[in-house]
Structure formats: structure tokens, C-alpha cells
Design a protein around this motif. Structure first.
Motif, PDB file in Angstrom:
ATOM      1  N   ARG A 361       0.815  -1.211   0.000  1.00 33.62           N
ATOM      2  CA  ARG A 361       0.000   0.000   0.000  1.00 33.62           C
ATOM      3  C   ARG A 361       0.850   1.263   0.000  1.00 33.62           C
ATOM      4  NH1 ARG A 361      -3.055  -2.944   3.818  1.00 33.62           N
ATOM      5  NH2 ARG A 361      -2.026  -1.821   5.514  1.00 33.62           N
ATOM      6  N   ARG A 362       1.998   1.242   0.692  1.00 29.09           N
ATOM      7  CA  ARG A 362       2.808   2.461   0.826  1.00 29.09           C
ATOM      8  C   ARG A 362       4.266   2.198   0.463  1.00 29.09           C
ATOM      9  NH1 ARG A 362      -0.440   2.011   5.261  1.00 29.09           N
ATOM     10  NH2 ARG A 362      -2.051   3.627   5.522  1.00 29.09           N
ATOM     11  N   PRO A 363       4.542   1.782  -0.752  1.00 22.51           N
ATOM     12  CA  PRO A 363       5.933   1.439  -1.105  1.00 22.51           C
ATOM     13  C   PRO A 363       6.870   2.646  -1.080  1.00 22.51           C
ATOM     14  CG  PRO A 363       4.528   1.428  -3.050  1.00 22.51           C
ATOM     15  CD  PRO A 363       3.619   1.572  -1.870  1.00 22.51           C
ATOM     16  N   ARG A 364       6.388   3.812  -1.510  1.00 25.31           N
ATOM     17  CA  ARG A 364       7.262   4.986  -1.550  1.00 25.31           C
ATOM     18  C   ARG A 364       7.667   5.425  -0.151  1.00 25.31           C
ATOM     19  NH1 ARG A 364       3.890   5.839  -5.882  1.00 25.31           N
ATOM     20  NH2 ARG A 364       4.955   6.291  -7.860  1.00 25.31           N
ATOM     21  N   ILE A 366       7.759   3.693   2.659  1.00 27.75           N
ATOM     22  CA  ILE A 366       8.627   2.705   3.299  1.00 27.75           C
ATOM     23  C   ILE A 366      10.021   2.726   2.680  1.00 27.75           C
ATOM     24  CG2 ILE A 366       8.997   0.217   3.562  1.00 27.75           C
ATOM     25  CD1 ILE A 366       5.982  -0.027   4.021  1.00 27.75           C
ATOM     26  N   ALA A 367      10.109   2.890   1.371  1.00 33.92           N
ATOM     27  CA  ALA A 367      11.420   2.934   0.704  1.00 33.92           C
ATOM     28  C   ALA A 367      12.227   4.145   1.174  1.00 33.92           C
ATOM     29  CB  ALA A 367      11.234   2.973  -0.803  1.00 33.92           C
ATOM     30  N   VAL A 368      11.559   5.303   1.289  1.00 31.60           N
ATOM     31  CA  VAL A 368      12.251   6.528   1.721  1.00 31.60           C
ATOM     32  C   VAL A 368      12.731   6.383   3.164  1.00 31.60           C
ATOM     33  CG1 VAL A 368      11.929   8.965   2.263  1.00 31.60           C
ATOM     34  CG2 VAL A 368      11.078   8.050   0.103  1.00 31.60           C
ATOM     35  N   LEU A 369      11.880   5.855   4.046  1.00 28.65           N
ATOM     36  CA  LEU A 369      12.278   5.691   5.450  1.00 28.65           C
ATOM     37  C   LEU A 369      13.439   4.711   5.585  1.00 28.65           C
ATOM     38  CD1 LEU A 369       8.788   5.558   7.227  1.00 28.65           C
ATOM     39  CD2 LEU A 369      10.485   7.403   7.337  1.00 28.65           C
ATOM     40  N   ALA A 370      13.375   3.588   4.859  1.00 30.30           N
ATOM     41  CA  ALA A 370      14.451   2.597   4.932  1.00 30.30           C
ATOM     42  C   ALA A 370      15.770   3.182   4.433  1.00 30.30           C
ATOM     43  CB  ALA A 370      14.078   1.362   4.133  1.00 30.30           C
ATOM     44  N   LEU A 371      15.709   3.916   3.332  1.00 29.91           N
ATOM     45  CA  LEU A 371      16.924   4.545   2.796  1.00 29.91           C
ATOM     46  C   LEU A 371      17.484   5.571   3.769  1.00 29.91           C
ATOM     47  CD1 LEU A 371      16.256   5.087  -1.025  1.00 29.91           C
ATOM     48  CD2 LEU A 371      18.139   3.806   0.011  1.00 29.91           C
ATOM     49  N   MET A 673      10.570  -3.249  -5.449  1.00 28.80           N
ATOM     50  CA  MET A 673       9.995  -4.140  -6.456  1.00 28.80           C
ATOM     51  C   MET A 673       8.537  -3.789  -6.751  1.00 28.80           C
ATOM     52  SD  MET A 673      11.766  -7.815  -5.475  1.00 28.80           S
ATOM     53  CE  MET A 673      11.238  -8.633  -6.982  1.00 28.80           C
ATOM     54  N   HIS A 674       7.807  -3.303  -5.758  1.00 34.24           N
ATOM     55  CA  HIS A 674       6.452  -2.816  -6.014  1.00 34.24           C
ATOM     56  C   HIS A 674       6.502  -1.587  -6.927  1.00 34.24           C
ATOM     57  CE1 HIS A 674       3.762  -5.355  -3.769  1.00 34.24           C
ATOM     58  NE2 HIS A 674       4.479  -5.237  -2.655  1.00 34.24           N
ATOM     59  N   LEU A 675       7.449  -0.696  -6.668  1.00 33.73           N
ATOM     60  CA  LEU A 675       7.549   0.521  -7.483  1.00 33.73           C
ATOM     61  C   LEU A 675       7.987   0.217  -8.908  1.00 33.73           C
ATOM     62  CD1 LEU A 675       9.234   2.877  -4.847  1.00 33.73           C
ATOM     63  CD2 LEU A 675       6.879   2.984  -5.658  1.00 33.73           C
ATOM     64  N   LEU A 676       8.828  -0.781  -9.077  1.00 31.01           N
ATOM     65  CA  LEU A 676       9.345  -1.114 -10.416  1.00 31.01           C
ATOM     66  C   LEU A 676       8.329  -1.909 -11.235  1.00 31.01           C
ATOM     67  CD1 LEU A 676      12.986  -2.047  -9.402  1.00 31.01           C
ATOM     68  CD2 LEU A 676      12.303  -0.088 -10.788  1.00 31.01           C
ATOM     69  N   GLY A 677       7.406  -2.576 -10.587  1.00 32.66           N
ATOM     70  CA  GLY A 677       6.347  -3.289 -11.304  1.00 32.66           C
ATOM     71  C   GLY A 677       6.874  -4.461 -12.119  1.00 32.66           C
ATOM     72  N   ASP A 678       6.249  -4.671 -13.279  1.00 36.60           N
ATOM     73  CA  ASP A 678       6.600  -5.823 -14.117  1.00 36.60           C
ATOM     74  C   ASP A 678       8.024  -5.760 -14.659  1.00 36.60           C
ATOM     75  OD1 ASP A 678       4.067  -6.658 -13.657  1.00 36.60           O
ATOM     76  OD2 ASP A 678       3.300  -6.330 -15.679  1.00 36.60           O
ATOM     77  N   SER A 679       8.628  -4.565 -14.628  1.00 38.05           N
ATOM     78  CA  SER A 679      10.002  -4.444 -15.141  1.00 38.05           C
ATOM     79  C   SER A 679      10.991  -5.231 -14.293  1.00 38.05           C
ATOM     80  CB  SER A 679      10.421  -2.970 -15.197  1.00 38.05           C
ATOM     81  OG  SER A 679      10.366  -2.378 -13.909  1.00 38.05           O
ATOM     82  N   ASN A 680      10.584  -5.633 -13.064  1.00 37.40           N
ATOM     83  CA  ASN A 680      11.457  -6.481 -12.244  1.00 37.40           C
ATOM     84  C   ASN A 680      11.897  -7.726 -13.003  1.00 37.40           C
ATOM     85  OD1 ASN A 680      11.622  -5.253  -9.558  1.00 37.40           O
ATOM     86  ND2 ASN A 680       9.407  -5.544  -9.488  1.00 37.40           N
ATOM     87  N   TRP A 681      11.020  -8.247 -13.850  1.00 37.61           N
ATOM     88  CA  TRP A 681      11.248  -9.538 -14.488  1.00 37.61           C
ATOM     89  C   TRP A 681      11.603  -9.394 -15.964  1.00 37.61           C
ATOM     90  CZ3 TRP A 681      11.434 -12.139 -10.235  1.00 37.61           C
ATOM     91  CH2 TRP A 681      10.608 -11.781  -9.170  1.00 37.61           C
ATOM     92  N   TRP A 682      12.047  -8.195 -16.340  1.00 33.90           N
ATOM     93  CA  TRP A 682      12.354  -7.956 -17.758  1.00 33.90           C
ATOM     94  C   TRP A 682      13.733  -8.498 -18.119  1.00 33.90           C
ATOM     95  CZ3 TRP A 682      16.206  -4.718 -19.936  1.00 33.90           C
ATOM     96  CH2 TRP A 682      16.130  -4.600 -21.320  1.00 33.90           C
ATOM     97  N   LEU A 683      13.805  -9.154 -19.249  1.00 33.72           N
ATOM     98  CA  LEU A 683      15.070  -9.666 -19.789  1.00 33.72           C
ATOM     99  C   LEU A 683      14.973  -9.639 -21.307  1.00 33.72           C
ATOM    100  CD1 LEU A 683      17.820 -11.032 -19.004  1.00 33.72           C
ATOM    101  CD2 LEU A 683      16.683 -13.215 -19.428  1.00 33.72           C
ATOM    102  N   PRO A 684      15.931  -9.000 -21.992  1.00 34.18           N
ATOM    103  CA  PRO A 684      15.882  -8.966 -23.464  1.00 34.18           C
ATOM    104  C   PRO A 684      15.840 -10.370 -24.047  1.00 34.18           C
ATOM    105  CG  PRO A 684      17.570  -7.482 -22.610  1.00 34.18           C
ATOM    106  CD  PRO A 684      17.091  -8.284 -21.451  1.00 34.18           C
ATOM    107  N   GLY A 685      15.071 -10.535 -25.104  1.00 31.08           N
ATOM    108  CA  GLY A 685      14.925 -11.851 -25.715  1.00 31.08           C
ATOM    109  C   GLY A 685      16.235 -12.445 -26.178  1.00 31.08           C
ATOM    110  N   TRP A 686      17.102 -11.605 -26.769  1.00 32.87           N
ATOM    111  CA  TRP A 686      18.382 -12.131 -27.271  1.00 32.87           C
ATOM    112  C   TRP A 686      19.261 -12.648 -26.134  1.00 32.87           C
ATOM    113  CZ3 TRP A 686      22.802  -9.986 -25.349  1.00 32.87           C
ATOM    114  CH2 TRP A 686      22.695  -8.711 -24.753  1.00 32.87           C
TER     115      TRP A 686
END
Length: 804
Positions: A361-364, A366-371, A673-686
Motif C-alpha cells: 500500500r505504501r511502497p514509496r 517505506i522505501a524513503v524511510l528505509a533509505l 519491487m512494487h515501485l518497479l512493477g513488471d520491469s522487475n522480471w524484464w530480460l531482453p529476448g536475445w
């Protein structure tokens, strides 16, 4: 392998017991031959030592000090001299002692008496360096010197050889760490047997590793620091690896799996992750080799061997012990509840589930506080000063610390770290005068030349650990010696420490780049993603900075040192960053693998990043935090070792693991990983096509040899009856994949009928249980057509068989 070990548990247990006692007997018989071969080739201090060894073979060994102080009168009094001089003569006659230079030997000796006449010292030069001097000889020197003490006459001894005989009793830190881990395990499991399993695995892993290292010390140079660090890391990873597997096994039992199937599933899932994690720790440790500091080679051997044996124990001995214990790894309450109510679906609940939902619910925020927390803790690292601890950092009660303080009191702070300028060509007299006028020099004296070599003793005005002393060494090397037209080298313990810190600092970036690069490649192959390994690398750097910040605040600034009983503040040991970073990157990679592998498993099945991160964090955070708490207890226990290097490593690693597990893996990584979304699992096909396939978790899809290709969804249906053919109402049936993942769960109707959905043709495990009946688990092969399968339950029976 897990199934074989489970079924042949007595054979496996006997093999491990035989290996432990066999290696122990061999190591005890052979004895130890640890050697602190500390060589810094191509350095000025090493050249100085080589020249001294050639010219003064009896003076190139370790030089230790006997110092005494009188409460009344002076050390020149006949009553004092009559007690001290016979003792010095007796020490000089001992085999292995090169020479003894006392204060009562003419005009030169008079310089060894303080200006007020209350403190004096004698120098004992052994024939060998400190690590080669026999301990019994050193102890004999200590006992002989201190026999001269009386009321009003204090006698203390200092030096590297003397420090070696002050080692505290071994085993105390290990026992405290194990007891603390046992408490955490019992609170986590609620079962005595489950608590003992991880501790037993760690004992076998560390024991075989240490005995093997001891035997290898006869064939290669291994420093005496290696077994201490091997025990430190071995206890931590051994307990943690077993904890992960036992936790997975207990979950399988609670889901209704038979003990053997549950053990196999646990080893085939968490066991794979343990293999991968152990490999990353060994790779991180091997990264020390790129520094080309031969002193660390033996550390790599000892720690890596212990990690390897810990992994082997977790993947072979543990399933055998699980076979011995059966369902007793569950608490009595859990076994009673399982018998009465049957298996329950696995669901994350409690604090872990609420925290995971909160992060989503609050990724931003929590990320700022942890950093922010990590940044504040990392601030002290900006004043990091690498060097070497000496007797001035010892506990105030030790004879080495008291001798150090007496010499500083009588002759100035720089007296404890004199420099040796070894002159091989040129006018040594002119160089001596030039050094004497150099700012920062308190005293200078040239010793009689021998074999064309003159040694100039230089006493700085500042302590050996002072930055100003380092600056003086640079001044002598860069300006004073060249201006005098002489060929000379600056040596001595202080110069060696400075050179080592310089070399370590220069090679540290290459070392960090190596282990981060290797870790990146491993995670890239394992999780088929570019973002996940990049995130892990960044988190590792953040954890390293924050943990070193804590280390600087405690050991360099002195915050809490008195509370810990660790002596006086000083620089951070130059070798510690290399060792600590290796262990930190290896251990943090463990937590990253266990956390992300569960997220990746969920992502593969749902393609929903938010769900994958939420479920992965909810299901793994509790076990990761328990594992981290155990490691923190084990590492902090090494504060009791009495060894400043071990204490530094213990506090630093405890801080690193705590910050990594409780802040980074529990808050910052999932928030990112919540903030990055689906890009977490991105890998170029080649790139995907060119990478090898390495699965941390086993494939959940059925294998091709037992399932026709191309099939779609199917079902299993039938009736649940008792031994007399009566329908069983309310029986719980759970369909599991080969990897142990729950696929469907239903309850039988009044007539005993049930139907579970099957995602695709293949081999599955169907478990059934009901009140007043035992659990039953059966393998089923499902084709494209629905499978009719009736289940028979018998009161009190627990069965598992394979239907081929």
C-alpha cells in the motif's frame, strides 16, 4: 538424493558420525601447524625486513619488551637492580632468545630509563618472528620476568609474541552463540527436536570443516585467524540452511504430506536454494583471492571448506535425521491439531501478512524511510581509517596493555611504534642527523653497522595508530631519504601496517567489483531478469556502507566499547573490509535468493508482480528474520572471544545481517519491487536465448516422460470411503504439484464424493485427511481425460504410496 538419504538414514548417520570422529582423531593426532605468513612483496617495509634478516640474523626476529615501574625511588636503586638483572640474564640464556638489551648495560642502556627514573625497559629479541616463536618459550619468558615483582615494583611485558600467549579460553563464544540460537529456534518451532536439528547440522558442518582445515595446515599456509572465522561463518550458515529446510518440511507435514514426501519436497525446493546460496557464499569468499594478499588464501580455504561441509550436512544428513524423527519435528500441539482437524491450507497470516500488505500500500514511504535509516548509519564510514590494532587496544587488565601504557607514560606515545630505517648505501650519519631534525620525530639513534647495513631507530612523537605517524613515514620515504642521497628503506611493525592498509585500500575496488559482478551473473541466470540482480547489487553496497558505519562508530570512535569490554578505540583492521565484505555479500545473497525465489515462483504462475512480491514477502519474511536473528546472536557472541579481530568481525557482521534482513530484505527490496512493477522480471529476448538455465526452485510442471505433451486442464474425481465402504463426509483433499505447491483443495460431500481440478496432464500428489482418520498421500498420473480415483481412509493410519 533426499529420498535415498531418508530411506537409508542409519547408513547416512553412521557415515557422518564416522567422518566427524575420523577427521577429529586424525587432526588431533597430527596437531596444528597454523602459520601467519604475512608477506607484502614489492613494498618498502618488506625490503627493510629482508635487509635486516641478512645483516642481523639474530635481530630480525620479533622484539618484545619487559617494562617495570617503581612506586618509590628509581629503577637504578640497588634493591630494584638486584631483582631485575638476574631475571634478564636468565632470559638471555634461554634457547630461542637472540639477545636481551637491558637498561643497566653502559651508556646506551641508560637511554632505556625514563627521565624521572621510575620506568625502565629491556628488549628481548627472539631468533624468529612472533608467529614462529614456540608458545612454551614465550610463556617461560613471561613467568620468569614477572617472578621479579614485589610490592612497589610492577613488571609487565609487551610485544607480538607475548600477545599470543594471552589468548582467552577457546569455545566460550561458540557455546554462547549456540545457546542463543537454540533459544531463538525453540521460540520459532516450539519443538525440542526441531530446535536441535539445525544446531546438530551446524555442529557436524563446522566440526568436519575445522578438522579438515587443521589437517590442511600441514600442507599449506593457513593463518590461525582462519579457524576462528570459519567457526563464525560456519555456525551462522549451518544453522540457517537447516532452518530453511526444516521450515519447509514442517509446512509440508502440516499440509498433510507423509513425512517422506514432505522431506523430499523440502530438499527439492529449499534444498536447491541452499545449494545455490552456499555456492554464492563460496564464490564471494573466493573473491578475496583477487586481492593477491597471500595472508588471506588460508582464510579462503578454511571458511569455504566449512561452508561446503555445512551445505553437504544440510542436504544429506538432514533428510536422514528427518527420517529418524518423523512427525516429531512438529510440536505436540501441532501434531494433535493435525490428527483432530486434518491438514489446513497454507496461508500467510499474522504480522508477516499485515506487513506485506502494508508495504504494497505504501511502497514509496517505506522505501524513503528505509533509505534514510541506512544513510544515517552509513555516515561514519566517511571517516574510516584502516590500520592495525596493537597492544594499546587490548583490555586494560592484560599485561600487554599495561606494558604499552607504561612505555607511553615514560617515553612518549610514539615509543610503542618505532620505525626502523635500514640503510644499505650512503652516509648513514648524515641521514641520522637529517631524520633527527624532521618534524614529528621524538628521538633517533643509529645502531652499530653490520655487513654494510646500518639500522636507524626512529621514535615518532605520535602513537603508532595516528595519521600523523603515517605522514611521517611518507615524509621519510619521499623526501628525507632521497635528499640525504642514501639508499634506505623504512620498516618496522608500524610501517608494515601502513603498507598493508595502503595495498588493501588500492585493491578493494577491484575486489568489490569482482564479487558484485559474480553475484550479478548468478542472479541473472537464476531469475532471468536484469533488474533483480541490479537491485541486489545496489542493496549489497548499501548494507556494506551502513555496517561499516556501525563498525567505525563502535571501534574507531569508541561508542559502547567499554560496555562491550573491548578495550580502547583505534583504527579498523586493514584486512577486515576484505573478509567482511566477502561474508556480507555471500550472506546477503542467501536472503535475496530465499526471498526472490518465492516471488519468482509466484510470478511464473500468475504473471502478477504485486501478488508475487506480496506473497513472497509474507511467506518468507518470518523465516528470513528468524534466520537473521540467529546469525546476529552467533556473531555477537564472538565479542566474548577476547580477540579484537574476531570481535570486530562479529560486531560488523551482526550489524550487516541485522540491517540486511530487517530493513533491506523486509522493507526496501519489496518496496522497490512494487515501485518497479513488471520491469522487475524484464530480460531482453536475445539475452534470454544465450543464458544457460539454472533453476533455484524445481520446475512445477510435470515431466515429459510421465505426461503427454500438449494436454490441457483435467480433473480427478471419486469418493472418499472408510475401510468398511461407508462415505466419509468433510474429508479434506489437497492436490499438490511435484514441487509441493498447492494447486487445489476441496472438501468431500455427504456422499463422500469430491472433484479437484488439474491444470495439465502430469504427475501429482493427492493428500486426504479427515477427523478420526489418518492422513493418506498418493501419487497420481493424470492424462488428458479425467481420472477416477477413490480414496480409502483408515482410522489412525498414515500412508504414502505411489500409484504408477
Amino acid at each position: 538424493m533426499a529420498r535415498w538419504c531418508y530411506r537409508h538414514r542409519l547408513v547416512v548417520l553412521l557415515l557422518w558420525v564416522g567422518a566427524l570422529f575420523g577427521l577429529g582423531f586424525a587432526a588431533t593426532t597430527a596437531g596444528t601447524d597454523y602459520a601467519n605468513v604475512f608477506s607484502l612483496p614489492n613494498t618498502d617495509s618488506k625490503r627493510a625486513y629482508d635487509q635486516m634478516e641478512k645483516a642481523f640474523p639474530n635481530s630480525a626476529g620479533d622484539t618484545d619488551t619487559v617494562v617495570w615501574k617503581v612506586a618509590d625511588g628509581t629503577v637504578r636503586d640497588a634493591s630494584v637492580r638486584s631483582r631485575i638483572q638476574p631475571v634478564l640474564d636468565e632470559i638471555a640464556g634461554m634457547k630461542g632468545v637472540g639477545q636481551v638489551a637491558g637498561p643497566y648495560q653502559g651508556e646506551r642502556g641508560a637511554a632505556q630509563i625514563s627521565e624521572d627514573g621510575r620506568i625502565a625497559y629491556a628488549q628481548i629479541t627472539f631468533a624468529e618472528q612472533a608467529n614462529a616463536v614456540p608458545k612454551d618459550l614465550v610463556q617461560k619468558v613471561v613467568d620468569t620476568a614477572q617472578s621479579a615483582e614485589r610490592a612497589g615494583l610492577q613488571v609487565e611485558l609487551g610485544g607480538q609474541a607475548i600477545q599470543r600467549v594471552q589468548e582467552p579460553p577457546t569455545g566460550l563464544a561458540e557455546m554462547v552463540g549456540i545457546l542463543a540460537a537454540a533459544v531463538v529456534l525453540f521460540l520459532a518451532f516450539g519443538s525440542l527436536f526441531a530446535m536441535l536439528l539445525p544446531i546438530g547440522i551446524a555442529v557436524f558442518g563446522v566440526g568436519t570443516g575445522l578438522f579438515s582445515t587443521q589437517l590442511l595446515s600441514h600442507t599449506t599456509d593457513i593463518p590461525d585467524l582462519a579457524p576462528l572465522l570459519a567457526t563464525l561463518i560456519g555456525l551462522g550458515v549451518g544453522i540457517d540452511y537447516a532452518l530453511f529446510i526444516v521450515t519447509r518440511h514442517r509446512r509440508g507435514l502440516l499440509r498433510g504430506l507423509a513425512p517422506e514426501e514432505s522431506a523430499v519436497v523440502a530438499l527439492n525446493t529449499s534444498g536447491r536454494a541452499v545449494l545455490f546460496a552456499g555456492g554464492t557464499v563460496c564464490i564471494a569468499l573466493a573473491g578475496m583471492l583477487v586481492t593477491n594478499l597471500r595472508f588471506l588464501d588460508g582464510v579462503v580455504i578454511g571458511t569455504s571448506l566449512t561452508v561446503v561441509f555445512s551445505v553437504l550436512a544440510a542436504t544429506t544428513l538432514l533428510p536422514a535425521l528427518l527420517g529418524v524423527l518423523g512427525t516429531r519435528v512438529l510440536s505436540r500441539r501441532q501434531r494433535r491439531k493435525l490428527a483432530e482437524r486434518g491438514p489446513e491450507p497454507e496461508r500467510a497470516s499474522g504480522v508477516a501478512a499485515r506487513w506485506s500488505a502494508g508495504v504494497q500500500r505504501r511502497p514509496r514511504t517505506i522505501a524513503v524511510l528505509a533509505l534514510a535509516v541506512m544513510a544515517v548509519l552509513a555516515v561514519p564510514v566517511l571517516s574510516l581509517h584502516l590500520g592495525a590494532t596493537d597492544q594499546g587496544n587490548d583490555d586494560a587488565k592484560t599485561t600487554t596493555r599495561q606494558a604499552y601504557d607504561l612505555l607511553a607514560e615514560g617515553f612518549g606515545p610514539g615509543f610503542n611504534g618505532p620505525l626502523q630505517v635500514v640503510v644499505t648505501a650512503g652516509d648513514a650519519g648524515a641521514l641520522t642527523k637529517s631524520i633527527g631534525t624532521t618534524p614529528g620525530v621524538a628521538a633517533v639513534a643509529a645502531l652499530p653497522p653490520a655487513h654494510g647495513v646500518t639500522v636507524i631507530q626512529v621514535v615518532p612523537t605520535t602513537s603508532p595508530q595516528s595519521v600523523k605517524t603515517d605522514d611521517l613515514i611518507d615524509t621519510l620515504r619521499d623526501r628525507v631519504i632521497p635528499d640525504a642521497g642514501a639508499t634506505a628503506h623504512v620498516g618496522g611493525v608500524t610501517a608494515v601496517s601502513k603498507d598493508f592498509a595502503t595495498i588493501t585500500g588500492d585493491r578493494l575496488p577491484w575486489f568489490v567489483a569482482t564479487i558484485i559482478g559474480l553475484g550479478f551473473l548468478l542472479l541473472l541466470i537464476a531469475f532471468r531478469s536484469l533488474v533483480v540482480p541490479l537491485t541486489a547489487a545496489l542493496m549489497n553496497l548499501i548494507a556494506a556502507a551502513a555496517s561499516f558505519g556501525v563498525l567505525v562508530a563502535v571501534f574507531q570512535w569508541g561508542w559502547g566499547l567499554e560496555v562491550l569490554g573491548l578495550g580502547k578505540e583505534g583504527p579498523i583492521n586493514a584486512f577486515l573490509p576484505v573478509i567482511m565484505l566477502s561474508l556480507l555479500f555471500g550472506l546477503s545473497m542467501d536472503y535475496q535468493v530465499f526471498l526472490v525465489s518465492r516471488m519468482h515462483e509466484e510470478w511464473v504462475h500468475t504473471k502478477d508482480n504485486a501478488r508475487a512480491v506480496r506473497v513472497g514477502l509474507a511467506e518468507t519474511s518470518r523465516v528470513i528474520n528468524s534466520a537473521a536473528l540467529i546469525m546476529v546472536c552467533v556473531f555477537l557472541a564472538f565479542v566474548l572471544s577476547g580477540d579484537s579481530g574476531a570481535a570486530m568481525a562479529g560486531v560488523g557482521l551482526a550489524a550487516a545481517v541485522a540491517l540486511d534482513a530487517f530493513i533491506l530484505r523486509t522493507a526496501l527490496v519489496p518496496a522497490a519491487m512494487h515501485l518497479l512493477g513488471d520491469s522487475n522480471w524484464w530480460l531482453p529476448g536475445w539475452l534470454d536465448k544465450r543464458l544457460p538455465h539454472l533453476a533455484v526452485e524445481p520446475a512445477e510442471e510435470p515431466s515429459a516422460d510421465v505426461a503427454p505433451a500438449g494436454g490441457g486442464a483435467s480433473a480427478v474425481h471419486g469418493f472418499v470411503r472408510d475401510a468398511e465402504g461407508e462415505a466419509v463426509d468433510g474429508a479434506v483433499l489437497t492436490l499438490l504439484s511435484k514441487g509441493g505447491r498447492q494447486l487445489d483443495r476441496v472438501t468431500s460431500l455427504a456422499d463422500g464424493s469430491y472433484i479437484v481440478s488439474v491444470p495439465a496432464p502430469g504427475t501429482y500428489l493427492l493428500s486426504a485427511t479427515a477427523r478420526s482418520y489418518g492422513a493418506r498421500a498418493q501419487h497420481l498420473v493424470v492424462t488428458e481425460e479425467p481420472l477416477v480415483h477413490d480414496v480409502e481412509l483408515t482410522p489412525g493410519e498414515v500412508d504414502a504410496d505411489a500409484v504408477n
